[in-house]
Design an enzyme around this catalytic site. Structure first.
Site, PDB file in Angstrom:
ATOM      1  N   ASP A   7       0.843  -1.198   0.000  1.00 20.24           N
ATOM      2  CA  ASP A   7       0.000   0.000   0.000  1.00 20.24           C
ATOM      3  C   ASP A   7       0.883   1.255   0.000  1.00 20.24           C
ATOM      4  O   ASP A   7       2.093   1.176   0.211  1.00 20.24           O
ATOM      5  CB  ASP A   7      -0.977   0.005   1.190  1.00 20.24           C
ATOM      6  CG  ASP A   7      -0.255  -0.154   2.513  1.00 20.24           C
ATOM      7  OD1 ASP A   7       0.939   0.210   2.594  1.00 20.24           O
ATOM      8  OD2 ASP A   7      -0.873  -0.631   3.480  1.00 20.24           O
ATOM      9  N   ASP A  58       1.314   5.154   1.464  1.00 21.06           N
ATOM     10  CA  ASP A  58       0.896   6.182   2.422  1.00 21.06           C
ATOM     11  C   ASP A  58       1.457   7.521   1.970  1.00 21.06           C
ATOM     12  O   ASP A  58       2.599   7.604   1.510  1.00 21.06           O
ATOM     13  CB  ASP A  58       1.431   5.852   3.817  1.00 21.06           C
ATOM     14  CG  ASP A  58       0.935   4.504   4.300  1.00 21.06           C
ATOM     15  OD1 ASP A  58      -0.287   4.311   4.335  1.00 21.06           O
ATOM     16  OD2 ASP A  58       1.769   3.636   4.609  1.00 21.06           O
ATOM     17  N   ASP A 102       7.924   6.096  13.628  1.00 19.64           N
ATOM     18  CA  ASP A 102       8.516   5.119  14.544  1.00 19.64           C
ATOM     19  C   ASP A 102       9.988   4.812  14.251  1.00 19.64           C
ATOM     20  O   ASP A 102      10.861   5.093  15.068  1.00 19.64           O
ATOM     21  CB  ASP A 102       7.673   3.840  14.620  1.00 19.64           C
ATOM     22  CG  ASP A 102       7.222   3.302  13.276  1.00 19.64           C
ATOM     23  OD1 ASP A 102       7.671   3.833  12.239  1.00 19.64           O
ATOM     24  OD2 ASP A 102       6.429   2.343  13.251  1.00 19.64           O
TER      25      ASP A 102
END
Ligand code: ATP
Ligand code: MG
Length: 449
Positions: free
Chosen positions: A67, A69, A151
């Protein structure tokens, strides 16, 4: 791709490190048409927009992202004005989903620092729990701040289709080269903010075949109990990513090693500690391997099968204990199933649509033992016979003996011609008249894969 910090200490590096068009392997061809559409539209609307996170990371690693982002300086409301097919979602993180049928492009507004935002504003838009966990996080900021809030270093890479450059804000390209999963900032603080990052460290390590960097790995065991504060619904999402991504076996072992397994699967985690050679552990290992194999061959898997396997032995043990106290089997079955299931649900909220198939699989384990009369034919017609049989076969392979014989009997039975099937059930007690059976429509035998 070559990182640019080879002879520098990270304190001396000017961030972002910029990789020009010719210095990396990302091109528009690697992006989906929908991701490109969204990036172009945001740029045309006067906003900055970047491909970020897994999309950039995976392409740099020569993999195909599943996917895409996007991060932008447009606010969710501004994004919504640009796209008719936009849905705003999320409370903890307010996000825009641009929906193209089944394909969804996630667009996030750059997140800001809490410290840098005005105190009052920060209080209204973000919230921390007593454990330092971020409950709400909707303060917007610059791209630099956004990068710092991500992160891992390898996830803080941004690609622009305006200038075709990759912007590296945390030395992520160097960590990609060195195959290191490294948290941005102070690991303990970052885990406290969001303990799920511990699971993500493990998932990226196995998925990308990387090591968890020492400082990033160090606090995990001690902070593992923070996992207990994560909502069970979010844990289900993490379960899917950890166990249905083709690396279930590796993740299981790494989670165990870091003492995180018990927050997902308390029963098997305990069994693993006490008797790692038990049939329960062997069975789960076999199912994990099977799951990985199927996924890597492009076959379908249901999240229910693995969940059913992970707690089956605990349920079975409970049934046996209750039967030994004199309780009828059926009652013992339901009592043990309900209790184990609700203990499991406290960790991982299993949606109803998966609970029912799990219950069917367990129920069929009992049904498959009864072959007399027309019972075997009935079981064959059960809508989840296939899953129940596969489950029995795996149990049989682990336990051998009668269970394996039973499983083999079912393998032969479902493939045999009707006359042979009739012969096969004749040997069992309580054979009833053939009349009803002859009018019964035969079910196609389940194929082996
Ligand atoms: P994949 O999609 O392959 O699982 P990903 O890195 O794209 O990997 P996502 O969960 O899609 O992971 O998240 C997209 C990006 O959002 C990440 O790359 C990371 O930059 C950021 N992100 C996601 N979850 C967190 C988190 N818990 N804390 C901080 N940043 C996060
Ligand atoms: Mg992603």
């Amino acid at each position: 791709m070559v990182s640019k910090d080879k002879n520098q200490h990270s304190e001396d590096i000017q961030f972002p490190i910029v990789f020009e068009r010719g210095e990396h392997n990302i091109s528009r061809k690697e992006l989906s048409d929908n991701a490109l559409k969204v990036l172009y539209r945001l740029n045309k609307g006067g906003y900055n927009a970047y491909l970020v996170g897994g999309g950039v990371r995976d392409i740099l690693l020569g993999q195909h992202p599943k996917d895409f982002d996007i991060a932008t300086n447009a606010t969710p409301e501004q994004i919504k004005k640009l796209f008719r097919n936009c849905r705003l979602i999320g409370r903890r993180f307010r996000l825009a989903h641009i929906v193209f049928g089944r394909d969804i492009i996630e667009v996030a507004t750059f997140r800001g620092h809490h410290a840098s935002a005005e105190e009052t504003k920060a209080k209204a838009h973000s919230k921390q729990s007593e454990h330092g966990m971020l409950l709400r996080d909707n303060i917007y900021g610059s791209i630099d701040e956004d990068a710092e809030r991500r992160d891992f270093t390898i996830n803080a890479l941004y690609y622009s289709i305006k200038d075709f450059k990759v912007y590296d804000f945390a030395n992520g390209v160097s960590d990609i080269d060195n195959k290191l999963i490294r948290l941005i900032g102070d690991p303990e603080t970052r885990y406290r903010e969001d303990p799920v990052r511990m699971l993500r460290a493990i998932r990226f390590a196995t998925k990308l075949d990387m090591e968890i960097e020492t400082e990033t790995a160090k606090p995990i065991k001690e902070l593992a109990p923070l996992m207990a504060n994560i909502p069970a619904a979010r844990m289900f999402e993490e379960y899917l990513k950890l166990f249905l991504g083709g690396k279930a076996t590796d993740n299981f072992h790494l989670l165990e090693q870091y003492q995180l397994l018990e927050y997902l699967f308390p029963h098997i985690s305990k069994t693993y500690k006490v008797s790692p050679q038990s049939n329960a552990v062997k069975f789960v290992s076999r199912v994990l391997e099977n799951t990985d194999k199927r996924i890597n061959e492009g076959k379908r898997v249901t999240p229910a099968f693995l969940l059913a396997a992970v707690i089956w032995y605990h349920i079975e043990e409970g049934i046996n204990n209750l039967v030994n106290t004199g309780m009828p089997y059926q009652d013992a079955f339901f009592a043990s199933m309900n209790e184990t299931m609700s203990e499991q649900q406290r960790c991982i909220a299993i949606p109803k649509r998966f609970q029912n198939p799990m219950k069917d699989i367990w129920f069929l384990q009992q049904k498959l033992m009864h072959r007399e009369g027309n019972k075997a034919f009935k079981v064959l017609e059960h809508e989840r016979f296939r899953a129940g049989y596969d489950f029995l076969l795996l149990r049989g392979e682990i336990e051998g003996g009668e269970l394996l014989e039973l499983a083999n009997w079912w393998t032969n039975f479902q493939e045999a011609p009707y006359e042979t099937q009739q012969q096969m059930v004749k040997g069992f007690k309580g054979v009833r008249s053939n009349r009803r059976r002859n009018t019964r429509r035969r079910r196609k035998p389940a194929s082996k894969d």
